[in-house]
Design a protein around this motif. Sequence first.
Motif, PDB file in Angstrom:
ATOM      1  N   ILE B  33       1.082  -1.168  -0.025  1.00 41.66           N
ATOM      2  CA  ILE B  33       0.112  -0.065  -0.021  1.00 41.66           C
ATOM      3  C   ILE B  33       0.870   1.288  -0.135  1.00 41.66           C
ATOM      4  O   ILE B  33       2.065   1.039   0.052  1.00 41.66           O
ATOM      5  CB  ILE B  33      -0.983  -0.077   1.269  1.00 41.66           C
ATOM      6  CG1 ILE B  33      -0.192   0.108   2.655  1.00 41.66           C
ATOM      7  CG2 ILE B  33      -1.806  -1.140   1.254  1.00 41.66           C
ATOM      8  CD1 ILE B  33      -1.160   0.264   3.722  1.00 41.66           C
ATOM      9  N   GLY B  35       0.767   5.870  -1.113  1.00 41.12           N
ATOM     10  CA  GLY B  35       0.318   7.046  -1.932  1.00 41.12           C
ATOM     11  C   GLY B  35       0.732   6.766  -3.455  1.00 41.12           C
ATOM     12  O   GLY B  35       1.669   6.027  -3.718  1.00 41.12           O
ATOM     13  N   GLU B 162      -2.789  -2.732  -8.714  1.00 38.46           N
ATOM     14  CA  GLU B 162      -4.188  -1.829  -8.729  1.00 38.46           C
ATOM     15  C   GLU B 162      -5.222  -2.520  -9.597  1.00 38.46           C
ATOM     16  O   GLU B 162      -5.892  -1.617 -10.204  1.00 38.46           O
ATOM     17  CB  GLU B 162      -3.732  -0.439  -8.698  1.00 38.46           C
ATOM     18  CG  GLU B 162      -2.898   0.023  -7.767  1.00 38.46           C
ATOM     19  CD  GLU B 162      -3.036   1.497  -7.765  1.00 38.46           C
ATOM     20  OE1 GLU B 162      -3.946   2.087  -8.001  1.00 38.46           O
ATOM     21  OE2 GLU B 162      -2.031   1.970  -7.530  1.00 38.46           O
ATOM     22  N   SER B 165      -8.567  -0.882  -9.405  1.00 32.31           N
ATOM     23  CA  SER B 165      -8.579   0.726  -9.577  1.00 32.31           C
ATOM     24  C   SER B 165      -9.404   1.401 -10.519  1.00 32.31           C
ATOM     25  O   SER B 165      -9.784   2.518 -10.288  1.00 32.31           O
ATOM     26  CB  SER B 165      -7.066   1.341  -9.289  1.00 32.31           C
ATOM     27  OG  SER B 165      -6.594   1.169  -8.164  1.00 32.31           O
ATOM     28  N   HIS B 194      -5.495  -0.438  -3.024  1.00 29.42           N
ATOM     29  CA  HIS B 194      -5.909   0.512  -2.118  1.00 29.42           C
ATOM     30  C   HIS B 194      -7.039  -0.017  -1.502  1.00 29.42           C
ATOM     31  O   HIS B 194      -7.629   0.701  -0.695  1.00 29.42           O
ATOM     32  CB  HIS B 194      -6.637   1.803  -3.028  1.00 29.42           C
ATOM     33  CG  HIS B 194      -5.333   2.584  -3.761  1.00 29.42           C
ATOM     34  ND1 HIS B 194      -4.203   3.075  -2.855  1.00 29.42           N
ATOM     35  CD2 HIS B 194      -5.015   3.104  -5.075  1.00 29.42           C
ATOM     36  CE1 HIS B 194      -3.477   3.696  -3.652  1.00 29.42           C
ATOM     37  NE2 HIS B 194      -3.931   3.674  -5.010  1.00 29.42           N
ATOM     38  N   GLU B 195      -7.336  -1.268  -1.625  1.00 31.71           N
ATOM     39  CA  GLU B 195      -8.467  -2.058  -0.725  1.00 31.71           C
ATOM     40  C   GLU B 195      -7.886  -2.397   0.553  1.00 31.71           C
ATOM     41  O   GLU B 195      -7.218  -3.352   0.793  1.00 31.71           O
ATOM     42  CB  GLU B 195      -9.053  -3.141  -1.698  1.00 31.71           C
ATOM     43  CG  GLU B 195      -9.528  -2.545  -2.856  1.00 31.71           C
ATOM     44  CD  GLU B 195     -10.941  -1.961  -2.989  1.00 31.71           C
ATOM     45  OE1 GLU B 195     -11.614  -1.933  -1.883  1.00 31.71           O
ATOM     46  OE2 GLU B 195     -11.079  -1.334  -4.050  1.00 31.71           O
ATOM     47  N   MET B 196      -8.181  -1.438   1.747  1.00 31.33           N
ATOM     48  CA  MET B 196      -7.755  -1.742   2.791  1.00 31.33           C
ATOM     49  C   MET B 196      -7.993  -3.213   3.511  1.00 31.33           C
ATOM     50  O   MET B 196      -7.471  -3.865   4.081  1.00 31.33           O
ATOM     51  CB  MET B 196      -7.656  -0.540   3.756  1.00 31.33           C
ATOM     52  CG  MET B 196      -6.685   0.558   3.345  1.00 31.33           C
ATOM     53  SD  MET B 196      -5.182   0.242   3.183  1.00 31.33           S
ATOM     54  CE  MET B 196      -4.686   1.290   1.836  1.00 31.33           C
ATOM     55  N   PHE B 235      -1.335   8.208   6.544  1.00 30.04           N
ATOM     56  CA  PHE B 235      -1.982   7.628   5.266  1.00 30.04           C
ATOM     57  C   PHE B 235      -3.117   6.714   5.530  1.00 30.04           C
ATOM     58  O   PHE B 235      -4.182   6.955   4.989  1.00 30.04           O
ATOM     59  CB  PHE B 235      -0.842   6.719   4.678  1.00 30.04           C
ATOM     60  CG  PHE B 235      -1.271   5.927   3.462  1.00 30.04           C
ATOM     61  CD1 PHE B 235      -1.681   6.498   2.278  1.00 30.04           C
ATOM     62  CD2 PHE B 235      -1.728   4.660   3.373  1.00 30.04           C
ATOM     63  CE1 PHE B 235      -1.763   5.718   1.093  1.00 30.04           C
ATOM     64  CE2 PHE B 235      -2.180   3.583   2.409  1.00 30.04           C
ATOM     65  CZ  PHE B 235      -2.637   4.522   1.169  1.00 30.04           C
ATOM     66  N   THR B 239      -7.224   7.366   4.659  1.00 32.61           N
ATOM     67  CA  THR B 239      -7.996   6.460   3.815  1.00 32.61           C
ATOM     68  C   THR B 239      -9.277   5.946   4.570  1.00 32.61           C
ATOM     69  O   THR B 239     -10.067   5.203   4.171  1.00 32.61           O
ATOM     70  CB  THR B 239      -7.181   5.128   3.489  1.00 32.61           C
ATOM     71  OG1 THR B 239      -6.512   4.678   4.785  1.00 32.61           O
ATOM     72  CG2 THR B 239      -6.128   5.711   2.177  1.00 32.61           C
ATOM     73  N   HIS B 240      -9.382   6.125   5.999  1.00 31.48           N
ATOM     74  CA  HIS B 240     -10.501   5.221   6.867  1.00 31.48           C
ATOM     75  C   HIS B 240     -11.516   6.403   6.652  1.00 31.48           C
ATOM     76  O   HIS B 240     -11.734   7.626   6.359  1.00 31.48           O
ATOM     77  CB  HIS B 240     -10.119   5.325   8.253  1.00 31.48           C
ATOM     78  CG  HIS B 240      -9.516   4.088   8.550  1.00 31.48           C
ATOM     79  ND1 HIS B 240      -9.852   3.184   8.998  1.00 31.48           N
ATOM     80  CD2 HIS B 240      -8.265   3.499   7.706  1.00 31.48           C
ATOM     81  CE1 HIS B 240      -9.191   2.056   8.954  1.00 31.48           C
ATOM     82  NE2 HIS B 240      -8.056   2.341   8.177  1.00 31.48           N
TER      83      HIS B 240
END
Lengths: 222, 240
Positions: B33, B35, B162, B165, B194-196, B235, B239-240
Amino acid sequence: MFNTGLTSNDLWLLAQGAGMTLLVTAIAVSLGTILGIIFGVLRYQLGPWWALPLTFVLDVFRSIPLLIQLILANAFVNMILVPTLKIGKVSGFTVACGVLAMYTAAYCSEIVRGGIEAVPANLRRASRSLGMSWGQDMWNIVMPLATRVALPSWIGLALGVMKDSALVYIVQVPELLKNTQILITRLQEPLLLLMICGLFYFLISFPIARFGGYLEKRWSND
Amino acid sequence: MIEIENVRKSFGPLEVLKGINLTVSKGEVLTVIGGSGSGKSTLLTCINGLEPIDSGRIKVDGTEVHAKGTNLNKLREKIGIVFQQWNAFPHLTVQENVMLAQVKVLKRSKAEAAAEAEKQLKHVGLGDKLSVYPGRLSGGQQQRMAIARALAMSPNYMLFDEVTSALDPQLVGEVLDTLRMLASEGMTMICVTHEMKFAREVSDRVAFFHKGVMAEIAPPEELFGAPKDPELQKFLAATH
Ligand SMILES: Nc1ncnc2c1ncn2[C@@H]1O[C@H](COP(=O)(O)OP(=O)(O)O)[C@@H](O)[C@H]1O
Ligand SMILES: [Mg+2]
């Protein structure tokens, strides 16, 4: 008005002219296309800077009127090349095919380069990352996709070369328009003869144009 | 095993990878993960030799990727990669897409390749799309096709950059499910994502990249539960 002295022999002369036009065009377009593909790939691979000498030579062939190229090439071959190499006389037909082929190659390399550039870089990256070599990528991905992009321009080029081939009379090749003029001089029936001549040109071009249309339509499905 | 030792890489004056050290062992699922512009994609393309590196080295199953004599085409058979942009070959049907490299690179027969393609496409849920041209597929289906195409080469490693994305939100799930399935089957994977939530679920370890540096690497509970690096904390908060 059409009650003329046009005999079947005269029609045969026109048909022979049409055959010659077709032959010169077929040779020039096939040879020119093969060369054009090689030059186009080279120009793309080398990049604009390293390809400069090749691009320059091809631009010369594109920018000098065909008539002048034919006369100069004929003079060069028969006055310089033949005596120095001590070979037999080179026929006008050979010179005509050679010049037209280079003329076709010059335009074709431009079309090919454009077609290759139109293939998205990410597709090429994908094929290479599957382990395909440069050649495999070129043959299986780039060429088929570039052909789809390039086909309409290539058909236009082939038809253009066919019409431009009328100029090869200057090196004594008895093609369609030249034979028509011979008959016009003799029979004094320009309108009728030009109509027949035009019909021959149409009969040659129409199938090529239609075949191109057919391919475009077939490829648009996917 | 993928071994990355002190890898540096610049594009002109811009240093994109500033000495990366990382080992991914067999069967591991690593998610990356970070930026945008932090060097994640560049790292993946260096691993399969699409990009050269400036210094350091990368070894895949003991073979040094950027060494002079390395046969990259041979190496790439082992490393499947799926990108963010859809990469279907538009002039080939879905099945032909999956067959091409099998026939050309692995020299499988057409029949073998067709059977393998069918198997992999069924595996990713595209068994009914074999003879369709990719232009007719949704983005999610195109990505699953790309996954099947890579899997058909029987790779030892799969790299995902990604892959969700560029998808509409409602299509993300089907592709992530495919990745989950692969992870559960024991495939060694590096997933840039980017999928936490996904990263938390499937990863053995998660690596956080920031400006060309791997700022933190830890199992997901630890990295998400108690992030140490201040940039990572920022970060995650964002993203949350
Ligand atoms: N081919 C390239 N040429 C020049 N700069 C590049 C190239 N590829 C990536 N970069 C630059 O390298 C940096 C890292 O890019 P990338 O690895 O794609 O980051 P990420 O995948 O983490 O978003 C970015 O600033 C990007 O603009
Ligand atoms: Mg990226």
